[in-house]
Write a protein that holds these residues in place. Structure first.
Motif, PDB file in Angstrom:
ATOM      1  N   PHE A  36     -18.624 -11.734 -38.295  1.00 61.05           N
ATOM      2  CA  PHE A  36     -17.468 -11.492 -38.714  1.00 61.05           C
ATOM      3  C   PHE A  36     -16.961 -12.819 -39.519  1.00 61.05           C
ATOM      4  O   PHE A  36     -17.005 -13.936 -39.051  1.00 61.05           O
ATOM      5  CB  PHE A  36     -16.435 -11.571 -37.457  1.00 61.05           C
ATOM      6  N   VAL A  37     -16.358 -12.482 -40.766  1.00 62.44           N
ATOM      7  CA  VAL A  37     -15.993 -13.734 -41.641  1.00 62.44           C
ATOM      8  C   VAL A  37     -14.494 -13.742 -41.772  1.00 62.44           C
ATOM      9  O   VAL A  37     -13.871 -12.572 -42.124  1.00 62.44           O
ATOM     10  CB  VAL A  37     -16.660 -13.685 -42.904  1.00 62.44           C
ATOM     11  N   LEU A  38     -13.947 -14.464 -41.429  1.00 61.59           N
ATOM     12  CA  LEU A  38     -12.570 -14.739 -41.314  1.00 61.59           C
ATOM     13  C   LEU A  38     -11.906 -15.651 -42.247  1.00 61.59           C
ATOM     14  O   LEU A  38     -12.223 -16.913 -42.318  1.00 61.59           O
ATOM     15  CB  LEU A  38     -11.915 -14.944 -39.948  1.00 61.59           C
ATOM     16  N   HIS A  39     -11.215 -15.368 -43.118  1.00 65.34           N
ATOM     17  CA  HIS A  39     -10.276 -16.626 -44.195  1.00 65.34           C
ATOM     18  C   HIS A  39      -9.116 -16.366 -43.732  1.00 65.34           C
ATOM     19  O   HIS A  39      -8.255 -15.187 -43.782  1.00 65.34           O
ATOM     20  CB  HIS A  39     -10.741 -15.991 -45.751  1.00 65.34           C
ATOM     21  N   VAL A  40      -8.464 -17.459 -43.445  1.00 66.38           N
ATOM     22  CA  VAL A  40      -6.942 -17.545 -43.138  1.00 66.38           C
ATOM     23  C   VAL A  40      -6.338 -18.068 -44.256  1.00 66.38           C
ATOM     24  O   VAL A  40      -6.333 -19.472 -44.655  1.00 66.38           O
ATOM     25  CB  VAL A  40      -6.793 -18.446 -41.877  1.00 66.38           C
ATOM     26  N   VAL A  41      -5.253 -17.523 -44.786  1.00 62.53           N
ATOM     27  CA  VAL A  41      -4.186 -17.909 -45.822  1.00 62.53           C
ATOM     28  C   VAL A  41      -3.247 -18.590 -45.144  1.00 62.53           C
ATOM     29  O   VAL A  41      -2.705 -18.270 -44.302  1.00 62.53           O
ATOM     30  CB  VAL A  41      -3.770 -17.019 -46.686  1.00 62.53           C
ATOM     31  N   PRO A  42      -3.041 -19.903 -45.308  1.00 64.78           N
ATOM     32  CA  PRO A  42      -1.855 -20.741 -44.562  1.00 64.78           C
ATOM     33  C   PRO A  42      -0.645 -20.381 -44.844  1.00 64.78           C
ATOM     34  O   PRO A  42      -0.253 -20.036 -46.003  1.00 64.78           O
ATOM     35  CB  PRO A  42      -2.302 -22.266 -44.981  1.00 64.78           C
ATOM     36  N   GLN A  43       0.067 -20.087 -43.907  1.00 62.66           N
ATOM     37  CA  GLN A  43       1.679 -19.687 -44.163  1.00 62.66           C
ATOM     38  C   GLN A  43       2.449 -20.790 -44.210  1.00 62.66           C
ATOM     39  O   GLN A  43       2.511 -21.916 -43.301  1.00 62.66           O
ATOM     40  CB  GLN A  43       2.296 -18.656 -42.938  1.00 62.66           C
ATOM     41  N   VAL A  44       3.284 -21.105 -45.152  1.00 62.59           N
ATOM     42  CA  VAL A  44       3.991 -22.040 -45.396  1.00 62.59           C
ATOM     43  C   VAL A  44       5.351 -21.664 -44.935  1.00 62.59           C
ATOM     44  O   VAL A  44       6.192 -20.664 -45.540  1.00 62.59           O
ATOM     45  CB  VAL A  44       4.324 -22.536 -46.742  1.00 62.59           C
ATOM     46  N   PRO A  45       6.100 -22.196 -44.141  1.00 66.88           N
ATOM     47  CA  PRO A  45       7.597 -21.784 -43.413  1.00 66.88           C
ATOM     48  C   PRO A  45       8.454 -21.990 -44.624  1.00 66.88           C
ATOM     49  O   PRO A  45       8.297 -23.085 -45.666  1.00 66.88           O
ATOM     50  CB  PRO A  45       7.836 -22.867 -42.264  1.00 66.88           C
ATOM     51  N   ILE A  46       9.387 -21.288 -44.834  1.00 70.07           N
ATOM     52  CA  ILE A  46      10.162 -21.093 -45.703  1.00 70.07           C
ATOM     53  C   ILE A  46      11.624 -21.410 -45.101  1.00 70.07           C
ATOM     54  O   ILE A  46      12.338 -20.667 -44.527  1.00 70.07           O
ATOM     55  CB  ILE A  46      10.423 -19.903 -46.534  1.00 70.07           C
ATOM     56  N   PRO A  47      12.196 -22.727 -45.524  1.00 71.12           N
ATOM     57  CA  PRO A  47      13.553 -22.943 -45.123  1.00 71.12           C
ATOM     58  C   PRO A  47      14.808 -22.038 -45.692  1.00 71.12           C
ATOM     59  O   PRO A  47      14.559 -21.675 -46.560  1.00 71.12           O
ATOM     60  CB  PRO A  47      13.776 -24.315 -45.438  1.00 71.12           C
ATOM     61  N   PRO A  48      15.788 -21.997 -44.754  1.00 62.57           N
ATOM     62  CA  PRO A  48      16.910 -21.308 -45.212  1.00 62.57           C
ATOM     63  C   PRO A  48      17.232 -21.374 -46.749  1.00 62.57           C
ATOM     64  O   PRO A  48      17.836 -20.776 -47.284  1.00 62.57           O
ATOM     65  CB  PRO A  48      17.890 -21.398 -44.184  1.00 62.57           C
ATOM     66  N   LEU A  49      17.451 -22.907 -46.846  1.00 58.24           N
ATOM     67  CA  LEU A  49      17.801 -23.358 -48.278  1.00 58.24           C
ATOM     68  C   LEU A  49      17.148 -22.593 -49.437  1.00 58.24           C
ATOM     69  O   LEU A  49      17.825 -22.507 -50.438  1.00 58.24           O
ATOM     70  CB  LEU A  49      17.570 -24.903 -48.331  1.00 58.24           C
ATOM     71  N   PHE A  50      15.948 -22.031 -49.249  1.00 58.70           N
ATOM     72  CA  PHE A  50      15.336 -21.335 -50.282  1.00 58.70           C
ATOM     73  C   PHE A  50      15.617 -19.890 -50.547  1.00 58.70           C
ATOM     74  O   PHE A  50      15.301 -19.113 -51.225  1.00 58.70           O
ATOM     75  CB  PHE A  50      13.972 -21.320 -49.996  1.00 58.70           C
ATOM     76  N   ASN A  51      16.987 -19.692 -49.832  1.00 57.95           N
ATOM     77  CA  ASN A  51      17.611 -18.257 -50.195  1.00 57.95           C
ATOM     78  C   ASN A  51      18.224 -18.193 -51.314  1.00 57.95           C
ATOM     79  O   ASN A  51      18.934 -16.913 -51.713  1.00 57.95           O
ATOM     80  CB  ASN A  51      18.250 -17.475 -48.851  1.00 57.95           C
ATOM     81  N   ARG A  52      18.649 -19.259 -52.115  1.00 61.34           N
ATOM     82  CA  ARG A  52      19.477 -19.141 -53.247  1.00 61.34           C
ATOM     83  C   ARG A  52      18.651 -18.483 -54.603  1.00 61.34           C
ATOM     84  O   ARG A  52      17.196 -18.386 -54.553  1.00 61.34           O
ATOM     85  CB  ARG A  52      19.750 -20.594 -53.706  1.00 61.34           C
ATOM     86  N   SER A  53      19.311 -18.053 -55.420  1.00 56.07           N
ATOM     87  CA  SER A  53      18.664 -17.344 -56.397  1.00 56.07           C
ATOM     88  C   SER A  53      18.089 -18.089 -57.671  1.00 56.07           C
ATOM     89  O   SER A  53      18.566 -19.298 -57.963  1.00 56.07           O
ATOM     90  CB  SER A  53      19.815 -16.313 -56.894  1.00 56.07           C
ATOM     91  N   ILE A  54      16.864 -17.717 -57.952  1.00 53.27           N
ATOM     92  CA  ILE A  54      16.300 -18.201 -59.224  1.00 53.27           C
ATOM     93  C   ILE A  54      15.721 -17.305 -60.155  1.00 53.27           C
ATOM     94  O   ILE A  54      15.885 -15.788 -59.989  1.00 53.27           O
ATOM     95  CB  ILE A  54      15.009 -19.130 -58.856  1.00 53.27           C
ATOM     96  N   ARG A  55      15.271 -17.493 -61.361  1.00 55.43           N
ATOM     97  CA  ARG A  55      14.701 -16.486 -62.341  1.00 55.43           C
ATOM     98  C   ARG A  55      13.246 -16.835 -62.378  1.00 55.43           C
ATOM     99  O   ARG A  55      12.965 -18.014 -62.692  1.00 55.43           O
ATOM    100  CB  ARG A  55      15.433 -16.531 -63.575  1.00 55.43           C
ATOM    101  N   THR A  56      12.302 -15.793 -62.502  1.00 53.82           N
ATOM    102  CA  THR A  56      10.999 -15.954 -62.634  1.00 53.82           C
ATOM    103  C   THR A  56      10.782 -16.390 -63.867  1.00 53.82           C
ATOM    104  O   THR A  56      11.604 -16.233 -64.662  1.00 53.82           O
ATOM    105  CB  THR A  56      10.161 -15.086 -61.934  1.00 53.82           C
ATOM    106  N   LYS A  57       9.425 -16.659 -64.363  1.00 51.58           N
ATOM    107  CA  LYS A  57       8.952 -16.844 -65.665  1.00 51.58           C
ATOM    108  C   LYS A  57       9.244 -15.412 -66.571  1.00 51.58           C
ATOM    109  O   LYS A  57       9.532 -15.589 -67.568  1.00 51.58           O
ATOM    110  CB  LYS A  57       7.578 -17.079 -65.586  1.00 51.58           C
ATOM    111  N   ASN A  58       9.335 -14.254 -65.851  1.00 50.33           N
ATOM    112  CA  ASN A  58       9.545 -12.980 -66.855  1.00 50.33           C
ATOM    113  C   ASN A  58      11.071 -12.700 -66.716  1.00 50.33           C
ATOM    114  O   ASN A  58      11.562 -11.713 -67.198  1.00 50.33           O
ATOM    115  CB  ASN A  58       8.837 -11.916 -66.403  1.00 50.33           C
ATOM    116  N   GLY A  59      11.846 -13.562 -66.163  1.00 45.66           N
ATOM    117  CA  GLY A  59      13.386 -13.706 -66.250  1.00 45.66           C
ATOM    118  C   GLY A  59      13.884 -12.630 -64.961  1.00 45.66           C
ATOM    119  O   GLY A  59      15.198 -12.594 -65.144  1.00 45.66           O
TER     120      GLY A  59
END
Length: 172
Positions: free
Chosen positions: A36-59
Motif C-alpha cells: 500500500f502506497v499512501l500519499h498525504v496532501v497536508p491540509q492547511v487550516p483556513i481561518p474565518p478571515l479568509f471568507n472575504r471575496s477575491i478575484r482569481t486570475k481569470n476574473g
C-alpha cells in the motif's frame, strides 16, 4: 513472520523513494504480500478571515477559502498523476499494489490508514537516518542499538513518534 500488508508513506522525496524500493524488494520475497502506497496532501487550516471575496486570475469572484480549497484539490489531482509511475513500477516488478491519496495531517492519516487496512509493516523514509547510523560506535551492541533507536525516534519527528505510540505494527 511474514508480512502480508506493507504500507509505504510516499511523498516523492529521496528517502521515501528508497523506502519504496526496500518495500518492493520485501514484497517480492514475501509470498502474497500486498503493498500500500499512501500519499498525504497536508491540509492547511483556513481561518474565518479568509471568507472575504477575491478575484482569481481569470476574473472569477470567489472567497479566499474557496480558492484555497480549489488549490488543495489541484494538489490532490497532481499527486494522483505523479503516483501513476509508482503503480506502474510495482506492476512491472510483479508486486500487488494499491496507491492511495489522502489529505490532512500526515502523521494522523498514516496511523488511521494503518489501523483501517490492518497493516503488518510500515516502511518509511527519514531524512535523518544517515546522520544517526554511526551513533553507538564503541558501545556494546545491545546498548548501542537502544541508543540509536532512541536517537532515531527523537529525530524522525511527529510521524514516527505517533506511529510508535498508536500502532502495534512494526515500522522501519
Amino acid at each position: 513472520m511474514l508480512f502480508k500488508r506493507i504500507l509505504v508513506p510516499y511523498d516523492e522525496s529521496t528517502p521515501s523513494k528508497d523506502a519504496l524500493e526496500k518495500a518492493i524488494d520485501l514484497a517480492k520475497v514475501t509470498d502474497r504480500a500486498k503493498l500500500f502506497v499512501l500519499h498525504v496532501v497536508p491540509q492547511v487550516p483556513i481561518p474565518p478571515l479568509f471568507n472575504r471575496s477575491i478575484r482569481t486570475k481569470n476574473g472569477k469572484p470567489m472567497t479566499m477559502a474557496e480558492y484555497f480549497k480549489e488549490i488543495h484539490q489541484e494538489l490532490k489531482s497532481k499527486a494522483k498523476e505523479k503516483l501513476e509511475h509508482v503503480e506502474e513500477k510495482c506492476e512491472r516488478d510483479g508486486v500487488n499494489t494499491e496507491v492511495h491519496i489522502s489529505s490532512g495531517n500526515p502523521a494522523c492519516k498514516i496511523v488511521e490508514f494503518a489501523k483501517d487496512e490492518k497493516i503488518d509493516l510500515i516502511i518509511m523514509g527519514s531524512r535523518f537516518a544517515d546522520s544517526t547510523a554511526n551513533d553507538g560506535g564503541g558501545r556494546s551492541a545491545g546498548r548501542g542499538k537502544r541508543i540509536v533507536r532512541k536517537v532515531l525516534l527523537r529525530k524522525l519527528g511527529s510521524v514516527s513518534r505517533l506511529l510508535q505510540i498508536e500502532l502495534l505494527a512494526p515500522y522501519c
